[in-house]
Design a protein around this motif. Sequence first.
Motif, PDB file in Angstrom:
ATOM      1  N   LYS A   1      38.041  12.264  39.505  1.00  0.00           N
ATOM      2  CA  LYS A   1      37.865  10.875  38.934  1.00  0.00           C
ATOM      3  C   LYS A   1      38.294  10.613  37.372  1.00  0.00           C
ATOM      4  CE  LYS A   1      36.964   6.560  40.509  1.00  0.00           C
ATOM      5  NZ  LYS A   1      37.590   6.041  41.463  1.00  0.00           N
TER       6      LYS A   1
ATOM      7  N   ASN B   1      41.821   9.520  38.082  1.00  0.00           N
ATOM      8  CA  ASN B   1      41.222   8.333  38.571  1.00  0.00           C
ATOM      9  C   ASN B   1      41.364   8.123  40.423  1.00  0.00           C
ATOM     10  OD1 ASN B   1      39.651   5.772  38.560  1.00  0.00           O
ATOM     11  ND2 ASN B   1      41.610   4.551  38.411  1.00  0.00           N
TER      12      ASN B   1
ATOM     13  N   LYS C   1      34.268  16.574  42.018  1.00  0.00           N
ATOM     14  CA  LYS C   1      34.530  14.942  42.330  1.00  0.00           C
ATOM     15  C   LYS C   1      34.620  14.257  40.745  1.00  0.00           C
ATOM     16  CE  LYS C   1      31.778  14.872  46.511  1.00  0.00           C
ATOM     17  NZ  LYS C   1      30.568  13.969  47.120  1.00  0.00           N
TER      18      LYS C   1
ATOM     19  N   ASP D   1      40.070   9.659  44.367  1.00  0.00           N
ATOM     20  CA  ASP D   1      38.742   9.974  45.014  1.00  0.00           C
ATOM     21  C   ASP D   1      39.230  11.212  45.691  1.00  0.00           C
ATOM     22  OD1 ASP D   1      36.830   8.086  43.988  1.00  0.00           O
ATOM     23  OD2 ASP D   1      37.719   6.509  45.006  1.00  0.00           O
TER      24      ASP D   1
END
Length: 367
Positions: free
Chosen positions: A290, A294, A286, A296
């Motif tokens: 990000k 950037n 995760k 999700d």
Amino acid sequence: MVKIMKKFVLSILAFIFLFSCASQSDEVVIGAIFPLTGDYSSMGESYLSALEIAAEQANVKFIVENEGSCDVKSALTAAQKLVTIDKVDFLIGPVCLITFNAVLPFAEENNIAMFGPSVDQTIIDEQSETYKNVAVGLYPAFHKTWYQLAEEAYKKGKKIAVLQTVDEGPERNVAKFTDKYEELGGDIILHERVDAGTKDFRTLLLKLDNLAKKKSGLIIWPHLARDDRILFYKQKDELNVLQGAYLLGDLFIDLELQPFLDALGEETLEGVISTTYKDAMSEEFKKALKNKFNVDPVLGTDNVYDAVVHGSEISKDCNKNSECIISRFKNTDYAGVSGKLEFDETGNRVGTVVTRILNNGTFVIKN
């Protein structure tokens, strides 16, 4: 001497050529078909990011084609190009159920393995028993999430009005939901199908409002495509109808939460529920998504990564044979960013269904 040198140079060139050919044939190339435009573009973006991270990790190449907004023609054209022209080793996607199912016969005919990041094995096997040798669903059995949603809905009320997009996926989801809801003793008061891209829900909203006034405690479930559902909510507020009525959510709000929040705000969606499988996704993965892109993760993003890393390793020994790739993928111990790959006796991935509730803009597991 000149002749000897000439022969030597030619021998070296021949060796380099043969080595180059061998290297090219040994190189794994993955074909991906994602929704890069349309309703599920945010899903496609998340999948593409996972693909890039995984390809770098596994040292493989990939080619991505666009299936648009679940467009069958686009998906089939993409599959044909990837398999017959680009000569990929296996496919990841398409993502939409209708497009995934449409490509299955082509994959079987061309002996090319398919990985479905957001598809379950039951859906594949229902199309044909032979497809289990061609494709693997990496998501646990979806029908269990709709059964649990029906149970949650029944706790809220014994009467429900259902709206659904005209599409194979929603049709299947609603069928599972309504079967369970009626089994529990609930009544389906209304079941309306609407075309994707509907621009005016006002007449239907007035009909629902009138129905809600007559049927106390009526639940409304707008199981619609993202942009359609957003418009439904907006026009509901514009008409000031269904005040106090409970609007049932589902995993498709959970799936693309940010666009819903951006369009409607937290207050409108506060308290909606989603039934989905417990997240076993690696926290490191995760963070990588990000930090690098950037973005999700959404439902199935982690499965894309595991399909690339685990699938590419297996495919090297299978010479693109779909049955070999699928069999080894499912029967080789592997713990990936989506958790341990385990499959039950039905061929579905093992998982635990949970109910999540939206609280201050974030879905959390309901106690």
